[in-house]
Design a protein around this motif. Structure first.
Motif, mmCIF file in Angstrom:
data_model
loop_
_atom_site.group_PDB
_atom_site.id
_atom_site.type_symbol
_atom_site.label_atom_id
_atom_site.label_comp_id
_atom_site.label_asym_id
_atom_site.label_seq_id
_atom_site.Cartn_x
_atom_site.Cartn_y
_atom_site.Cartn_z
ATOM 1 N N PHE A 283 5.688 16.002 7.853
ATOM 2 C CA PHE A 283 5.068 16.199 6.542
ATOM 3 C C PHE A 283 3.737 16.914 6.681
ATOM 4 O O PHE A 283 3.433 17.855 5.938
ATOM 5 C CB PHE A 283 4.897 14.842 5.858
ATOM 6 N N GLN B 218 9.470 7.536 12.960
ATOM 7 C CA GLN B 218 9.582 7.773 11.520
ATOM 8 C C GLN B 218 8.237 7.886 10.832
ATOM 9 O O GLN B 218 8.184 8.104 9.621
ATOM 10 C CB GLN B 218 10.362 6.620 10.877
ATOM 11 N N LEU C 23 7.144 10.863 8.376
ATOM 12 C CA LEU C 23 7.969 11.259 7.234
ATOM 13 C C LEU C 23 7.274 10.888 5.928
ATOM 14 O O LEU C 23 6.390 10.027 5.881
ATOM 15 C CB LEU C 23 9.335 10.588 7.310
ATOM 16 N N VAL C 24 7.700 11.537 4.851
ATOM 17 C CA VAL C 24 7.019 11.373 3.565
ATOM 18 C C VAL C 24 7.054 9.929 3.102
ATOM 19 O O VAL C 24 6.067 9.399 2.592
ATOM 20 C CB VAL C 24 7.688 12.278 2.514
ATOM 21 N N LYS C 25 8.196 9.283 3.302
ATOM 22 C CA LYS C 25 8.350 7.909 2.794
ATOM 23 C C LYS C 25 7.315 6.974 3.405
ATOM 24 O O LYS C 25 6.601 6.256 2.702
ATOM 25 C CB LYS C 25 9.770 7.436 3.120
ATOM 26 N N ASN C 26 7.226 7.051 4.740
ATOM 27 C CA ASN C 26 6.306 6.155 5.443
ATOM 28 C C ASN C 26 4.855 6.491 5.118
ATOM 29 O O ASN C 26 4.039 5.606 4.812
ATOM 30 C CB ASN C 26 6.561 6.285 6.944
ATOM 31 N N GLY D 38 3.705 7.985 2.480
ATOM 32 C CA GLY D 38 3.424 7.616 1.102
ATOM 33 C C GLY D 38 3.160 6.137 0.958
ATOM 34 O O GLY D 38 2.243 5.722 0.239
ATOM 35 N N ASN D 39 3.938 5.331 1.669
ATOM 36 C CA ASN D 39 3.708 3.886 1.634
ATOM 37 C C ASN D 39 2.309 3.544 2.095
ATOM 38 O O ASN D 39 1.587 2.775 1.441
ATOM 39 C CB ASN D 39 4.724 3.186 2.547
ATOM 40 N N HIS E 245 -0.750 2.228 -0.431
ATOM 41 C CA HIS E 245 -1.057 0.805 -0.327
ATOM 42 C C HIS E 245 -2.416 0.583 0.329
ATOM 43 O O HIS E 245 -3.331 0.066 -0.295
ATOM 44 C CB HIS E 245 0.045 0.076 0.449
#
Lengths: 180, 103
Positions: free
Chosen positions: A56, A128, A131-134, A136-137, A141
């Motif tokens: 990313f 991982q 990656l965008v998902k991780n 972003g989390n 948060h």
């Protein structure tokens, strides 16, 4: 091939290219060529990010730096009509001294860091975290407040740049000539 | 480890890139090139942050890089606006000539 894996080959080639292009940024006389070499340096750094499993960030780096910031630089250079003929160089002694200072700084850094513990980065393809998902989390948060502050910073920079760049209304007294 | 790259190599690469930026700031007279060398230094630090983030398998480092990019974008926007205004008033961006804050 010398017992190196493909990752190590890529690291070496990308590092050499990044350092070479960075040197060209400093030593090229034409400002436009400097900008283009800086874009190439940024692409090499994006390759390093890919090698480190930060996919990313690699994409964002290309979009933001090579895409947006460098276009801004090119526009400004174009507006100012800078080229090799208008480019002034520092005195040769000043340039030699700056090179010596840089060399000494590098010497100190290498000397201070050479005793560091040798740890290898394991570039497993299974990582991982880039990656965008991780990301972003984590961003929304743990770092939610800094994220909002960054948005205010960008807004302030936007307003500031417009205010500074705006042409002044015609002043009653003409600006003084020969300020330099 | 057989197929890894030692973190020291990344430290050395970042140090070299950073020092190229420092030398550029000291050796060039064009204010725009000085700006570009500052970007180079920021990128050297970013690269090291990503390397350590991967080393420790922690995403915080990459989020920091994200924020550094935001700050760099803001800095470049404001800085280039200032340079454009300076060029409009003085018709030069030579930092050796722009050494007087007043007049």
């Amino acid at each position: 091939m010398l017992g190196l894996t493909i990752t190590q080959w890529l690291f070496g080639i990308l590092s050499l290219m990044a350092i070479m292009f960075a040197l060209m940024v400093v030593f090229t006389r034409s400002p436009v060529n400097s900008v283009l070499y800086l874009v190439l340096t940024f692409f090499c750094i994006a390759g390093h990010y890919l090698l480190l499993n930060a996919q990313f960030l690699a994409v964002v780096h290309i979009v933001v730096y090579a895409g947006a910031i460098m276009v801004l630089f090119l526009f400004i250079i174009m507006l100012m009509n800078l080229n090799t003929e208008t480019e002034q160089q520092k005195h040769i002694i000043a340039r030699i001294i700056s090179g010596v200072i840089g060399g000494l700084l590098l010497f100190v850094m290498v000397g201070a860091l050479k005793g560091a513990e040798q740890i290898n980065i394991v570039q497993s393809g299974a990582s991982q975290i880039g990656l965008v998902k991780n990301l972003g989390n984590v961003l929304f948060h743990e770092f939610l407040f800094p994220f909002e502050v960054a948005s205010i910073l960008l807004l302030a920079a936007l307003v500031g740049a417009i205010m500074i760049g705006k042409r002044e209304p015609a002043s009653p007294t003409p600006p003084k000539e020969g300020l330099l | 480890m057989l197929n890894g790259i030692p973190i020291n190599y990344y430290i050395m690469l970042s140090a070299v890139l950073f020092i190229i930026g420092v030398v550029g700031v000291m050796a060039r007279r064009n204010a725009i090139i000085v700006f570009m060398c500052i970007e180079l230094m920021l990128n050297a630090v970013n690269l090291l942050l990503v390397a350590f983030s991967t080393l420790h398998n922690d995403a915080s480092g990459q989020v920091f890089v994200f924020f550094i990019m935001a700050v760099a974008a803001a800095e470049v926007a404001v800085g280039l606006a200032i340079l454009a205004m300076v060029y409009r008033n003085f018709k030069t961006v030579d930092i050796d000539l722009l050494d007087r804050l007043k007049e």
